[in-house]
Each structure stands twice: as structure tokens, then as C-alpha cells.
Design a protein around this motif. Sequence first.
Motif, PDB file in Angstrom:
ATOM      1  N   THR A  55      42.289 -66.315   0.773  1.00 47.46           N
ATOM      2  CA  THR A  55      41.857 -67.692   0.551  1.00 47.46           C
ATOM      3  C   THR A  55      40.600 -67.689  -0.303  1.00 47.46           C
ATOM      4  N   VAL A  56      40.533 -68.603  -1.253  1.00 44.51           N
ATOM      5  CA  VAL A  56      39.331 -68.782  -2.067  1.00 44.51           C
ATOM      6  C   VAL A  56      38.848 -70.222  -1.917  1.00 44.51           C
ATOM      7  N   LEU A  57      37.537 -70.374  -1.754  1.00 47.40           N
ATOM      8  CA  LEU A  57      36.903 -71.682  -1.662  1.00 47.40           C
ATOM      9  C   LEU A  57      36.060 -71.902  -2.904  1.00 47.40           C
ATOM     10  N   GLY A  61      32.445 -78.221  -9.050  1.00 47.60           N
ATOM     11  CA  GLY A  61      31.775 -77.736 -10.252  1.00 47.60           C
ATOM     12  C   GLY A  61      32.217 -76.349 -10.676  1.00 47.60           C
ATOM     13  N   THR A  62      32.653 -75.544  -9.744  1.00 52.51           N
ATOM     14  CA  THR A  62      33.163 -74.208 -10.055  1.00 52.51           C
ATOM     15  C   THR A  62      34.595 -74.297 -10.585  1.00 52.51           C
ATOM     16  N   TYR A  63      35.352 -75.244 -10.071  1.00 53.64           N
ATOM     17  CA  TYR A  63      36.753 -75.401 -10.451  1.00 53.64           C
ATOM     18  C   TYR A  63      36.917 -76.045 -11.835  1.00 53.64           C
ATOM     19  N   ILE A  64      36.070 -76.993 -12.168  1.00 54.56           N
ATOM     20  CA  ILE A  64      36.220 -77.800 -13.387  1.00 54.56           C
ATOM     21  C   ILE A  64      36.253 -76.985 -14.688  1.00 54.56           C
ATOM     22  N   PRO A  65      35.398 -75.970 -14.906  1.00 54.15           N
ATOM     23  CA  PRO A  65      35.463 -75.260 -16.200  1.00 54.15           C
ATOM     24  C   PRO A  65      36.842 -74.677 -16.512  1.00 54.15           C
ATOM     25  N   GLY A  66      37.518 -74.118 -15.523  1.00 48.30           N
ATOM     26  CA  GLY A  66      38.871 -73.616 -15.752  1.00 48.30           C
ATOM     27  C   GLY A  66      39.833 -74.747 -16.056  1.00 48.30           C
ATOM     28  N   LEU A  67      39.678 -75.821 -15.321  1.00 43.00           N
ATOM     29  CA  LEU A  67      40.534 -76.989 -15.518  1.00 43.00           C
ATOM     30  C   LEU A  67      40.393 -77.541 -16.935  1.00 43.00           C
ATOM     31  N   GLU A  68      39.174 -77.506 -17.453  1.00 43.79           N
ATOM     32  CA  GLU A  68      38.920 -78.030 -18.805  1.00 43.79           C
ATOM     33  C   GLU A  68      39.615 -77.223 -19.894  1.00 43.79           C
ATOM     34  N   VAL A  69      39.971 -75.987 -19.601  1.00 38.08           N
ATOM     35  CA  VAL A  69      40.707 -75.177 -20.580  1.00 38.08           C
ATOM     36  C   VAL A  69      42.171 -75.019 -20.187  1.00 38.08           C
ATOM     37  N   GLY A  70      42.638 -75.866 -19.254  1.00 36.93           N
ATOM     38  CA  GLY A  70      44.043 -75.886 -18.878  1.00 36.93           C
ATOM     39  C   GLY A  70      44.445 -74.951 -17.757  1.00 36.93           C
ATOM     40  N   LEU A  71      43.472 -74.334 -17.105  1.00 38.08           N
ATOM     41  CA  LEU A  71      43.768 -73.418 -16.000  1.00 38.08           C
ATOM     42  C   LEU A  71      43.705 -74.202 -14.692  1.00 38.08           C
ATOM     43  N   THR A  72      44.840 -74.732 -14.276  1.00 38.48           N
ATOM     44  CA  THR A  72      44.876 -75.586 -13.086  1.00 38.48           C
ATOM     45  C   THR A  72      44.928 -74.800 -11.792  1.00 38.48           C
ATOM     46  N   SER A  73      45.391 -73.553 -11.853  1.00 42.21           N
ATOM     47  CA  SER A  73      45.494 -72.692 -10.677  1.00 42.21           C
ATOM     48  C   SER A  73      44.847 -71.345 -11.011  1.00 42.21           C
ATOM     49  N   PRO A  74      43.504 -71.275 -10.949  1.00 44.93           N
ATOM     50  CA  PRO A  74      42.809 -70.076 -11.428  1.00 44.93           C
ATOM     51  C   PRO A  74      43.027 -68.820 -10.587  1.00 44.93           C
ATOM     52  N   TYR A  75      43.386 -68.982  -9.331  1.00 47.96           N
ATOM     53  CA  TYR A  75      43.593 -67.839  -8.437  1.00 47.96           C
ATOM     54  C   TYR A  75      44.944 -67.998  -7.743  1.00 47.96           C
ATOM     55  N   ALA A  76      46.007 -67.931  -8.528  1.00 47.65           N
ATOM     56  CA  ALA A  76      47.350 -68.207  -8.012  1.00 47.65           C
ATOM     57  C   ALA A  76      47.777 -67.238  -6.915  1.00 47.65           C
ATOM     58  N   HIS A  77      47.147 -66.092  -6.819  1.00 51.06           N
ATOM     59  CA  HIS A  77      47.467 -65.089  -5.806  1.00 51.06           C
ATOM     60  C   HIS A  77      46.772 -65.376  -4.470  1.00 51.06           C
ATOM     61  N   LEU A  78      45.969 -66.428  -4.413  1.00 58.65           N
ATOM     62  CA  LEU A  78      45.234 -66.807  -3.204  1.00 58.65           C
ATOM     63  C   LEU A  78      45.527 -68.256  -2.831  1.00 58.65           C
ATOM     64  N   ARG A  79      45.288 -68.590  -1.591  1.00 62.15           N
ATOM     65  CA  ARG A  79      45.266 -69.993  -1.178  1.00 62.15           C
ATOM     66  C   ARG A  79      43.974 -70.563  -1.766  1.00 62.15           C
ATOM     67  N   GLN A  80      44.078 -71.633  -2.555  1.00 63.68           N
ATOM     68  CA  GLN A  80      42.937 -72.183  -3.274  1.00 63.68           C
ATOM     69  C   GLN A  80      42.532 -73.526  -2.691  1.00 63.68           C
ATOM     70  N   ILE A  81      41.269 -73.625  -2.276  1.00 68.84           N
ATOM     71  CA  ILE A  81      40.760 -74.874  -1.715  1.00 68.84           C
ATOM     72  C   ILE A  81      39.520 -75.278  -2.503  1.00 68.84           C
ATOM     73  N   VAL A  82      39.547 -76.490  -3.022  1.00 68.33           N
ATOM     74  CA  VAL A  82      38.426 -77.032  -3.785  1.00 68.33           C
ATOM     75  C   VAL A  82      37.807 -78.170  -2.981  1.00 68.33           C
ATOM     76  N   ALA A  94      49.427 -75.923  -6.186  1.00 71.72           N
ATOM     77  CA  ALA A  94      48.920 -74.700  -5.564  1.00 71.72           C
ATOM     78  C   ALA A  94      47.429 -74.783  -5.205  1.00 71.72           C
ATOM     79  N   VAL A  95      46.791 -75.881  -5.549  1.00 75.14           N
ATOM     80  CA  VAL A  95      45.360 -76.053  -5.297  1.00 75.14           C
ATOM     81  C   VAL A  95      45.156 -77.249  -4.376  1.00 75.14           C
ATOM     82  N   GLU A  96      44.536 -76.992  -3.245  1.00 75.29           N
ATOM     83  CA  GLU A  96      44.235 -78.055  -2.286  1.00 75.29           C
ATOM     84  C   GLU A  96      42.839 -78.609  -2.583  1.00 75.29           C
ATOM     85  N   VAL A  97      42.741 -79.912  -2.763  1.00 76.01           N
ATOM     86  CA  VAL A  97      41.449 -80.571  -2.953  1.00 76.01           C
ATOM     87  C   VAL A  97      41.143 -81.316  -1.669  1.00 76.01           C
TER      88      VAL A  97
END
Length: 183
Positions: A55-57, A61-82, A94-97
Motif C-alpha cells: 500500500t502507498v499513501l 500534492g504528491t499525486y498531482i505532478p504525475g497526474l499532470e503528465v498523464g500518470l493516473t496510476s503511478p504505483y500500479a503494483h501497490l494499493r494507492q490511496i490519495v 486503481a487509485v482511491e481518493v
Amino acid sequence: MDGFIAAPDGSFDFFFQHVGQGFLAHLVCEYADTLSTPGRKALGVDDVPNTRFDTVLMGRGTYIPGLEVGLTSPYAHLRQIVFSRSRTESPDAAVEVTSEDPLTLVRKLKQEDGLGIWLCGGADLAGQLLPEVDELIVKQYPIVAGSGIPMFGADFAHRILTLTDSQVFDGGNLVLTYTKPAG
């Protein structure tokens, strides 16, 4: 070396200029779980199973930079919680907000079976979660930033941790492992 995890504008690419081969090999071998999905692919470890974290938390603000370049699921191998108070919907299934209290959610997560929980960032979230940190792994670079985003955005309250491991790499990089004292 002065405790900042990013520049005042949130950028952190200056750290990558100070990654020696031994340090990089250590990160890939010991902490492949913490590499982004594109990073794992580039380094040839995209098929390596998770060994430390499932799991990654992240703060918004940490999630947005990847999102701005089209990376919607930066850690697809983990459960992602923003964690976000302003964003309510995830751009990726794949990303829980969530706007849930971070301490409450982490306490629930720690009751689940599985591997560890990795806090990717940011400072405000790290500060809120300090009471639940069992192990702190600090990657230190031979850089003095002078100002920027601190590792923890929290009110003053000293916490004592025990240094349980330290590794020094050519070029001055360090990996320091601290644990919360028992009791």
C-alpha cells in the motif's frame, strides 16, 4: 541533509543528480516496491513481486505532478490511496481518493493482513501520521537545499526514534533506518 524533501515549488528532480550506481542498485534491490510503475519498467523490475509494501499513501500534492503528465496510476503494483480535502473523485479506478482522517485510516490498514504501508509524501500527511510511524527509512543525499518542503509538516513535539541501520554509499548518499521504541 537539512531535512527538506523538495524545493519550495515542490520539485525534487535535483536529488536525482546525486544518485551513484551503488545507491541506485541498493534502492532497486531493497526498495523496488517504492519505484513508480514507469521507473520499475525502465529498471527492468516491473515483474518483481512486492517484498516490503503493498500500500502507498500520498497527499494530493504528491499525486498531482504525475497526474499532470498523464500518470493516473503511478504505483500500479501497490494499493494507492490519495488523501485530499479538495479532490473527491479519482481519475483512475486503481487509485482511491479519500478525505478520511489519515490516522483513522492508517490504524484500519494496519489491522489488515498484508505487507507494509509506504508513505510516499507529502510533509503535511507525514506530520499527521507521525504517531503511527513504526519504521522510518530516510534516504539522505549530500545536498543542502536551504529551504523548501520539510520532511514533516507538524507542530513541535519531539519524538525519539532508535537508529537500527545505516548504510553509506559512494558519493555521500545514506540510508538510515529508525524504529519507534517498544512500549
